[in-house]
Design an enzyme around this catalytic site. Structure first.
Site, PDB file in Angstrom:
ATOM      1  N   LEU A   1       0.673  -1.285  -0.174  1.00 25.22           N
ATOM      2  CA  LEU A   1      -0.175   0.071  -0.011  1.00 25.22           C
ATOM      3  C   LEU A   1       0.755   1.352   0.154  1.00 25.22           C
ATOM      4  O   LEU A   1       0.311   2.454  -0.271  1.00 25.22           O
ATOM      5  CB  LEU A   1      -0.949   0.116   1.103  1.00 25.22           C
ATOM      6  CG  LEU A   1      -2.153  -1.000   1.062  1.00 25.22           C
ATOM      7  CD1 LEU A   1      -2.988  -1.021   2.318  1.00 25.22           C
ATOM      8  CD2 LEU A   1      -3.038  -1.025  -0.098  1.00 25.22           C
TER       9      LEU A   1
ATOM     10  N   ASP B   1       0.040  -9.855  -4.343  1.00 27.12           N
ATOM     11  CA  ASP B   1       1.395  -9.034  -4.440  1.00 27.12           C
ATOM     12  C   ASP B   1       1.096  -7.727  -5.257  1.00 27.12           C
ATOM     13  O   ASP B   1       1.868  -7.261  -6.147  1.00 27.12           O
ATOM     14  CB  ASP B   1       2.340  -9.806  -5.135  1.00 27.12           C
ATOM     15  CG  ASP B   1       3.750  -9.160  -4.861  1.00 27.12           C
ATOM     16  OD1 ASP B   1       3.715  -8.233  -4.161  1.00 27.12           O
ATOM     17  OD2 ASP B   1       4.626  -9.869  -5.586  1.00 27.12           O
TER      18      ASP B   1
ATOM     19  N   HIS C   1      10.280 -14.057   0.924  1.00 29.69           N
ATOM     20  CA  HIS C   1      10.360 -13.563  -0.296  1.00 29.69           C
ATOM     21  C   HIS C   1      11.699 -14.680  -0.742  1.00 29.69           C
ATOM     22  O   HIS C   1      12.772 -14.423  -0.539  1.00 29.69           O
ATOM     23  CB  HIS C   1      10.893 -12.070  -0.573  1.00 29.69           C
ATOM     24  CG  HIS C   1      11.105 -11.713  -2.038  1.00 29.69           C
ATOM     25  ND1 HIS C   1      10.247 -10.836  -2.726  1.00 29.69           N
ATOM     26  CD2 HIS C   1      12.045 -12.434  -2.941  1.00 29.69           C
ATOM     27  CE1 HIS C   1      10.818 -10.822  -3.925  1.00 29.69           C
ATOM     28  NE2 HIS C   1      11.630 -11.811  -4.068  1.00 29.69           N
TER      29      HIS C   1
ATOM     30  N   ASP D   1       9.589  -8.838   2.873  1.00 31.17           N
ATOM     31  CA  ASP D   1       9.306  -8.917   1.192  1.00 31.17           C
ATOM     32  C   ASP D   1       9.986  -7.883   0.529  1.00 31.17           C
ATOM     33  O   ASP D   1       9.896  -6.705   0.696  1.00 31.17           O
ATOM     34  CB  ASP D   1       7.670  -8.822   0.989  1.00 31.17           C
ATOM     35  CG  ASP D   1       7.333  -9.296  -0.311  1.00 31.17           C
ATOM     36  OD1 ASP D   1       7.830 -10.178  -0.947  1.00 31.17           O
ATOM     37  OD2 ASP D   1       6.743  -8.440  -1.074  1.00 31.17           O
TER      38      ASP D   1
HETATM   39  O1  DOR Z   1       7.901  -7.253  -7.766  1.00 32.14           O
HETATM   40  C1  DOR Z   1       7.801  -7.010  -6.953  1.00 32.14           C
HETATM   41  N1  DOR Z   1       7.565  -5.939  -6.192  1.00 32.14           N
HETATM   42  N2  DOR Z   1       7.949  -7.971  -5.846  1.00 32.14           N
HETATM   43  C2  DOR Z   1       8.128  -7.704  -4.669  1.00 32.14           C
HETATM   44  O2  DOR Z   1       8.571  -8.645  -3.943  1.00 32.14           O
HETATM   45  C3  DOR Z   1       8.226  -6.463  -4.086  1.00 32.14           C
HETATM   46  C4  DOR Z   1       7.410  -5.574  -4.797  1.00 32.14           C
HETATM   47  C5  DOR Z   1       7.384  -4.160  -4.491  1.00 32.14           C
HETATM   48  O3  DOR Z   1       7.628  -3.767  -3.385  1.00 32.14           O
HETATM   49  O4  DOR Z   1       7.268  -3.393  -5.440  1.00 32.14           O
END
Ligand code: DOR
Length: 449
Positions: free
Chosen positions: A66, A318, A182, A155
């Site tokens: 978010l 995600d 992750h 993550d």
């Molecule tokens: O593609 C991704 N973007 N993978 C992730 O684990 C983090 C995320 C991000 O926070 O933009």
């Protein structure tokens, strides 16, 4: 007293194994009654006509970003939860890779304050595994639990130091908290930009090998089994990682997993090729750049099969919104991530339409599955989440499994317009969403009775 009656829909509540035509009555934010004709019994109510539509518990997302605080130009709690409402999600578990990262009580409390004032749906934050997400020393797990986090995760980055991960898993047992990892070993990923395979070779981009995910999943399963901790594999994406999780669960290890809509439906070819163009033109589509990367057909098939079996507990979006200038740049420099809340259901319905997954199973993995995986019921103190059982929180979605609609990112509620699905037509739409008994999304076409 506020009453909402959803009339005459096909009510699918996977937690109760219920599937039949019924009315759903929600009083003062809680499910009061579900059954044929129940809506007629209430006198004063807001009404939704769900004839010909499906009614299910509100979706629960174990993984979204978010961006607030720190990256409000990419997303805010207000815009992200509006996107969630449009996508049918009524509970969001929000990742802590904000700025500052959520590695202290004060940081979590400030997010919860913002949630109180601006969120349209429920937000349950995660805390960091390590201080500053730096991977070196543990964040204060006890303090984070006391402030209300539902899991821990760094993550965006893996906790790559095996000793630190071992400590984190071991400490988490004191709180019964899931550790969401992750799973991509940074030493194997290096500066890889997409899945290591023939498309990367064709485009001249460095690859992120499947083994980067699989070695970390194998290591973390071993560490979790030794300590009895709860390891949650975030956004699983390879056939090899799925096999490791399947075997660990068969041994009785406390390992759960989630998979994203994009890893269930797209392959690495989406980076270079557009549907309808065949292989005529070569693109470098930064909107298809995501970590872990889009993989191969065999991986997609393994993820779908494991989701069907329940070896993968949940679909998680995600949702990773980024701004235009994060994506409209060279591939190497572009931020990874897909804005996914608003397209999740439509995209996932392609699995149902092609016969790979039943609608009740899909809805289970979006509702009861994630709640069970993280015991969100107990953890959030809400009671009755992810179900329409009497007394449960009044979260529901009204779905049209057949309605086709075009993906128009410029009309997203999310500030993140980054989707590789732009221009595609999806079949399956969230037509209304109810959170805590309030209608938070409703298409004009949905009747009122
Ligand atoms: O593609 C991704 N973007 N993978 C992730 O684990 C983090 C995320 C991000 O926070 O933009």
């Amino acid at each position: 007293m506020t009453t909402l009656a959803i009339h005459n829909g096909r009510v699918i509540d996977p937690a109760l194994g219920q599937d039949g035509i019924a009315d759903v009555v929600i009083v003062d934010g809680r499910v009061a009654r579900v059954g044929p004709g129940e809506g007629e019994m209430v006198v004063e109510a807001e009404r939704i006509d769900a004839t010909g539509l499906v009614v299910a518990p509100g979706f629960v997302d174990l993984h979204c970003h978010l961006r607030q605080p720190g990256f409000e130009w990419k997303e805010t709690i207000a815009s992200g939860t509006r996107a969630a409402a449009r996508g049918g999600f009524t509970t969001l578990c929000a990742m802590p890779n904000t700025e500052p990262p959520l590695d202290s009580r004060a940081a979590v409390e400030s997010v919860l304050k913002e949630v109180d004032s601006s969120a349209l749906v429920r937000v349950l934050p995660l805390g960091c595994i390590t201080r500053g997400r730096a991977g070196r020393e543990l964040a204060p797990a006890g303090e984070l639990v006391a402030s209300g986090v539902v899991a821990l995760s760094d993550d965006g980055d893996a906790v790559s130091d095996a000793h630190v991960m071992r400590q984190a898993l071991s400490y988490s047992t004191a709180f019964g908290l899931p550790i969401s990892q992750h799973c991509e070993d940074p030493e194997l990923v290096r500066d890889g930009q997409m899945h290591e395979g023939w498309v990367a070779s064709l485009l001249g981009l460095r690859g992120r090998p499947a083994s980067a995910e699989e070695t970390l999943v194998a290591r973390d399963i071993a560490l979790a089994e030794q300590s009895g901790a709860h390891l949650h594999v975030a956004h699983i994406s390879t056939a090899g990682a799925v096999a490791l999780v399947r075997a660990a669960r068969a041994r009785g290890a406390h390992v759960t997993a989630e998979v994203t809509p994009h890893h269930l439906t797209l392959t690495h070819e989406a980076v270079a090729f557009r549907p309808g163009e065949g292989y005529r033109e070569l693109h470098y589509d930064t909107d298809a750049k995501v970590n872990p990367p889009l993989r191969e057909e065999v991986d997609v098939a393994a993820c779908v099969e494991a989701l069907r079996e329940g070896v993968i507990d949940a679909v998680a979006t995600d949702h990773a919104p980024h701004a235009g200038n994060d994506k409209e740049i060279e591939f190497d420099l572009a931020a990874p991530g897909i804005s996914g809340l608003e397209t999740a259901f439509g995209l996932l319905m392609s699995l149902v339409h092609e016969g790979s997954l039943s609608l009740p199973d899909l809805l289970e993995r979006l509702t009861a599955g994630p709640v069970r995986a993280w015991r969100l019921d107990e953890r959030s103190g809400l009671g009755g989440l992810g179900t329409l059982a009497p007394g449960a929180v009044g979260d529901a979605v009204v779905l049209d499994p057949e309605e086709s609609w075009p993906v128009e990112p410029e009309r997203f509620a999310s500030l993140g317009r980054n989707t590789p699905l732009a221009g595609r037509t999806l079949r399956g739409r969230v037509v209304a969403t109810v959170a805590d008994g309030r209608v938070v999304h409703r298409l004009e076409t949905v009747g009122a009775l």
